[in-house]
Design a protein around this motif. Structure first.
Motif, PDB file in Angstrom:
ATOM      1  N   PRO B 181       0.815  -1.230   0.000  1.00 19.95           N
ATOM      2  CA  PRO B 181       0.000   0.000   0.000  1.00 19.95           C
ATOM      3  C   PRO B 181       0.845   1.275   0.000  1.00 19.95           C
ATOM      4  O   PRO B 181       0.421   2.293  -0.537  1.00 19.95           O
ATOM      5  N   MET B 182       2.051   1.190   0.588  1.00 17.15           N
ATOM      6  CA  MET B 182       2.930   2.371   0.617  1.00 17.15           C
ATOM      7  C   MET B 182       3.417   2.694  -0.803  1.00 17.15           C
ATOM      8  O   MET B 182       3.500   3.859  -1.186  1.00 17.15           O
ATOM      9  N   ILE B 183       3.735   1.634  -1.560  1.00 17.85           N
ATOM     10  CA  ILE B 183       4.158   1.849  -2.957  1.00 17.85           C
ATOM     11  C   ILE B 183       2.989   2.466  -3.734  1.00 17.85           C
ATOM     12  O   ILE B 183       3.165   3.418  -4.496  1.00 17.85           O
ATOM     13  N   ALA B 184       1.793   1.920  -3.499  1.00 10.43           N
ATOM     14  CA  ALA B 184       0.602   2.428  -4.200  1.00 10.43           C
ATOM     15  C   ALA B 184       0.381   3.902  -3.865  1.00 10.43           C
ATOM     16  O   ALA B 184       0.048   4.703  -4.746  1.00 10.43           O
ATOM     17  N   TYR B 185       0.601   4.271  -2.587  1.00 12.78           N
ATOM     18  CA  TYR B 185       0.431   5.673  -2.187  1.00 12.78           C
ATOM     19  C   TYR B 185       1.405   6.571  -2.956  1.00 12.78           C
ATOM     20  O   TYR B 185       1.022   7.608  -3.497  1.00 12.78           O
ATOM     21  N   LEU B 186       2.676   6.136  -3.015  1.00  6.79           N
ATOM     22  CA  LEU B 186       3.688   6.965  -3.682  1.00  6.79           C
ATOM     23  C   LEU B 186       3.402   7.135  -5.174  1.00  6.79           C
ATOM     24  O   LEU B 186       3.706   8.175  -5.743  1.00  6.79           O
ATOM     25  N   THR B 187       2.810   6.116  -5.800  1.00  2.31           N
ATOM     26  CA  THR B 187       2.480   6.267  -7.234  1.00  2.31           C
ATOM     27  C   THR B 187       1.450   7.387  -7.434  1.00  2.31           C
ATOM     28  O   THR B 187       1.426   8.022  -8.481  1.00  2.31           O
ATOM     29  N   SER B 188       0.624   7.615  -6.400  1.00  2.00           N
ATOM     30  CA  SER B 188      -0.422   8.636  -6.550  1.00  2.00           C
ATOM     31  C   SER B 188       0.064  10.045  -6.223  1.00  2.00           C
ATOM     32  O   SER B 188      -0.607  11.017  -6.562  1.00  2.00           O
ATOM     33  N   VAL B 189       1.201  10.177  -5.528  1.00  2.00           N
ATOM     34  CA  VAL B 189       1.660  11.533  -5.159  1.00  2.00           C
ATOM     35  C   VAL B 189       2.956  11.956  -5.864  1.00  2.00           C
ATOM     36  O   VAL B 189       3.354  13.106  -5.771  1.00  2.00           O
ATOM     37  N   THR B 190       3.603  10.999  -6.555  1.00  2.00           N
ATOM     38  CA  THR B 190       4.867  11.333  -7.222  1.00  2.00           C
ATOM     39  C   THR B 190       4.587  11.985  -8.579  1.00  2.00           C
ATOM     40  O   THR B 190       3.708  11.516  -9.320  1.00  2.00           O
ATOM     41  N   LYS B 191       5.329  13.052  -8.881  1.00  2.00           N
ATOM     42  CA  LYS B 191       5.080  13.794 -10.124  1.00  2.00           C
ATOM     43  C   LYS B 191       5.934  13.264 -11.278  1.00  2.00           C
ATOM     44  O   LYS B 191       5.494  13.312 -12.429  1.00  2.00           O
ATOM     45  N   GLU B 192       7.142  12.780 -10.992  1.00  2.00           N
ATOM     46  CA  GLU B 192       8.047  12.324 -12.057  1.00  2.00           C
ATOM     47  C   GLU B 192       7.528  11.024 -12.665  1.00  2.00           C
ATOM     48  O   GLU B 192       7.390  10.014 -11.952  1.00  2.00           O
ATOM     49  N   LYS B 193       7.252  11.054 -13.961  1.00  2.00           N
ATOM     50  CA  LYS B 193       6.641   9.900 -14.628  1.00  2.00           C
ATOM     51  C   LYS B 193       7.541   8.664 -14.581  1.00  2.00           C
ATOM     52  O   LYS B 193       7.061   7.542 -14.449  1.00  2.00           O
ATOM     53  N   VAL B 194       8.863   8.881 -14.733  1.00  2.00           N
ATOM     54  CA  VAL B 194       9.814   7.756 -14.740  1.00  2.00           C
ATOM     55  C   VAL B 194       9.761   7.025 -13.390  1.00  2.00           C
ATOM     56  O   VAL B 194       9.757   5.789 -13.333  1.00  2.00           O
ATOM     57  N   ILE B 195       9.710   7.810 -12.329  1.00  2.00           N
ATOM     58  CA  ILE B 195       9.683   7.204 -10.990  1.00  2.00           C
ATOM     59  C   ILE B 195       8.362   6.462 -10.771  1.00  2.00           C
ATOM     60  O   ILE B 195       8.345   5.364 -10.211  1.00  2.00           O
ATOM     61  N   VAL B 196       7.261   7.047 -11.243  1.00  2.00           N
ATOM     62  CA  VAL B 196       5.949   6.394 -11.103  1.00  2.00           C
ATOM     63  C   VAL B 196       5.965   5.048 -11.842  1.00  2.00           C
ATOM     64  O   VAL B 196       5.496   4.025 -11.308  1.00  2.00           O
ATOM     65  N   TYR B 197       6.548   5.052 -13.028  1.00  2.00           N
ATOM     66  CA  TYR B 197       6.646   3.823 -13.812  1.00  2.00           C
ATOM     67  C   TYR B 197       7.476   2.769 -13.044  1.00  2.00           C
ATOM     68  O   TYR B 197       7.084   1.612 -12.933  1.00  2.00           O
ATOM     69  N   GLY B 198       8.602   3.232 -12.471  1.00  2.00           N
ATOM     70  CA  GLY B 198       9.462   2.346 -11.673  1.00  2.00           C
ATOM     71  C   GLY B 198       8.721   1.771 -10.473  1.00  2.00           C
ATOM     72  O   GLY B 198       8.860   0.592 -10.149  1.00  2.00           O
ATOM     73  N   LEU B 199       7.914   2.624  -9.833  1.00  2.00           N
ATOM     74  CA  LEU B 199       7.149   2.170  -8.657  1.00  2.00           C
ATOM     75  C   LEU B 199       6.122   1.100  -9.050  1.00  2.00           C
ATOM     76  O   LEU B 199       5.911   0.123  -8.313  1.00  2.00           O
ATOM     77  N   LYS B 200       5.506   1.284 -10.232  1.00  2.00           N
ATOM     78  CA  LYS B 200       4.498   0.309 -10.687  1.00  2.00           C
ATOM     79  C   LYS B 200       5.157  -1.043 -10.971  1.00  2.00           C
ATOM     80  O   LYS B 200       4.601  -2.099 -10.646  1.00  2.00           O
ATOM     81  N   VAL B 201       6.352  -0.988 -11.563  1.00  2.00           N
ATOM     82  CA  VAL B 201       7.094  -2.227 -11.825  1.00  2.00           C
ATOM     83  C   VAL B 201       7.453  -2.886 -10.484  1.00  2.00           C
ATOM     84  O   VAL B 201       7.298  -4.102 -10.303  1.00  2.00           O
ATOM     85  N   MET B 202       7.900  -2.062  -9.545  1.00  2.00           N
ATOM     86  CA  MET B 202       8.272  -2.571  -8.217  1.00  2.00           C
ATOM     87  C   MET B 202       7.072  -3.258  -7.546  1.00  2.00           C
ATOM     88  O   MET B 202       7.201  -4.321  -6.938  1.00  2.00           O
TER      89      MET B 202
END
Lengths: 30, 433
Positions: B181-202
């Motif tokens: 759930p913490m990873i899911a939270y960060l995907t919703s508040v992170t602005k950098e698209k590359v990092i969001v993509y990385g979080l989704k893979v993670m």
């Protein structure tokens, strides 16, 4: 080798995020 | 080489920690969960980074002029009372005092981190960095292990680094369920698209890593977390599609013995491993019945001589039939029975009250921000995700001895800080960031 690269990536990301958070904090202080 | 690179990075992080205590407390948490020395082999592995960052944060906090206000909080008081009670149970332990005090000392370090987290974390970027510390420690370990599992076509045995609390595959699965759930939270508040993509893979790799631990408790936790996400999601079809992809990958890599292992969830009463746990739960209950206020002290039931002295009365709890009790002591294999045996009914009551009050507080915070700022507000999202994380702990923890897990107390710190933030927002009625 592969694990080492990921480890380095993790550290670099943490440094980047800490720097970003510090900048945000300084902006808010001003 | 790795040690040199890490030493340079640690120095940079040290600089940030010294600059702001909210960064310091996040790095303190990261170094506690990640334990960098497990990843190092040379000169840099002899330093206690956790202690260094703890000292820097504490000094930085006392020197800082802009300290956040701390309002009275019942949850915070309960956690402190629970800790004080463990001090009492350690002083009156029936086990070897030196070993019990060592466990108490470890718990003290966790509580000190919780106290400073509660005093420091208030703003959005404070919370986000703190959550990143969890994701870049537990989530990172899950990510690396998950990749190894995929690369080895299911042959790699997933567990944390040797000597780490997560070196047990079941513990690793629980920590990962709490981190999703913490990873899911960060995907919703992170602005950098590359990092969001990385979080989704993670996120996907961590789910595969949980499956790869072969942990039945982890599987149950995953079902709860996944079920919650699916029920609350606006994109049920899209989520179902992602689930199908993960399932197809898992189906390709998971061997026959994984399915055999999971099948034993349905036939738990015939499973030897499960019945040993039930015996352990009975012994821990007997300890609480024997010493209702103080219990036996940290890990007391695990000592063979104490275990055997309690096992004499096992017939008192014969409403569930179990095989004969073994001669050697076992861990509680449940956060609830662990606290019951270690700290008696008094400690158990405090432990349960902490969990119950956390859920009550999170529900109230969630309702407040949904009404005031809407569902896109970061505080609403965070309280929702923290609730799922706690739910995973309560469900998967029912079969694991992780009552003093640092990650759980870090999550409790987030609940207390969110409550503090909510109080401030209610006072000012201004809910801007």
């Amino acid at each position: 080798m592969f694990e080492g690269i990921l480890f380095l990536g993790c550290l670099v990301l943490f440094i980047y995020l800490s720097n970003k958070a510090l900048k945000t904090d300084l902006e808010k202080d001003e | 080489m790795r040690d040199l690179v890490f030493a340079i990075c640690a120095l940079i992080l040290f600089y940030f920690a010294a600059k702001r205590s909210f960064i310091g407390v996040s790095i303190w948490l990261w170094s506690g969960l990640f334990v960098p020395v497990h990843w190092l082999y040379g000169f840099a592995s002899s330093i206690s980074y956790n202690s260094v960052f703890a000292v820097v944060t504490i000094l930085g906090f006392f020197i800082s002029r802009n300290k956040a206000k701390f309002h009275f909080d019942a949850l915070f008081v309960l956690v402190i009372l629970f800790f004080l009670h463990t001090t009492l149970t350690s002083a009156t332990t029936v086990a070897i005092p030196a070993l019990v005090w060592r466990e108490w000392e470890n718990f003290l370090k966790v509580i000190i981190l919780l106290i400073f987290s509660c005093l420091i974390i208030r703003k959005e970027h404070h919370f986000n960095l703190y959550i990143w510390a969890i994701v870049l420690s537990i989530g990172f370990m899950g990510f690396v292990e998950g990749l190894k599992f995929i690369a080895s076509a299911g042959g790699h045995k997933i567990k944390g680094p040797d000597g780490h609390i997560l070196s047990d595959n079941n513990h690793m699965a629980l920590a990962l369920c709490m981190t999703l759930p913490m990873i899911a939270y960060l995907t919703s508040v992170t602005k950098e698209k590359v990092i969001v993509y990385g979080l989704k893979v993670m996120l996907v790799v961590c789910v595969i890593a949980i499956l790869g631990t072969y942990s039945r408790g982890g599987m149950i936790g995953l079902v709860f977390v996944g079920g919650y996400f699916w029920l609350k999601s606006k994109h049920k079809i899209r989520l179902l599609f992602v689930l199908m992809i993960i399932s197809s990958i898992a189906y390709t890599y998971l061997p026959e013995r994984w399915y055999n292992r999971m099948d034993t969830i349905e036939t738990a009463s015939e499973d030897g491993s499960f019945m040993t746990r039930v015996n352990s739960w009975k012994i821990h209950t007997l300890m609480a019945l024997d010493r209702p206020i103080t219990g036996g002290g940290f890990k007391s039931c695990q000592y063979g001589y104490i275990w055997r002295s309690l096992a004499v009365n096992i017939d008192k709890l014969d409403f569930i039939s179990t095989p004969p009790v073994s001669e050697r002591g076992w861990a509680a294999h449940s956060i609830y029975f662990q606290v019951l045996g270690d700290h008696g009914f008094a400690g158990f009551f405090l432990f349960i009250s902490i969990i119950a009050l956390s859920f009550i507080k999170l529900t109230s915070i969630e309702k407040y921000y949904r009404k005031q700022t809407g569902v896109d507000d970061w505080r609403y999202r965070l309280s929702k995700m923290v609730k799922v994380s706690l739910l995973a702990y309560c469900v998967s923890g029912a079969a694991l001895s992780l009552a003093y897990l640092e990650l759980y107390y870090a999550i409790l710190a987030v609940v207390i800080c969110l409550a503090q933030r909510c109080k401030e927002d209610k006072k000012t009625q201004v809910v801007a960031v």
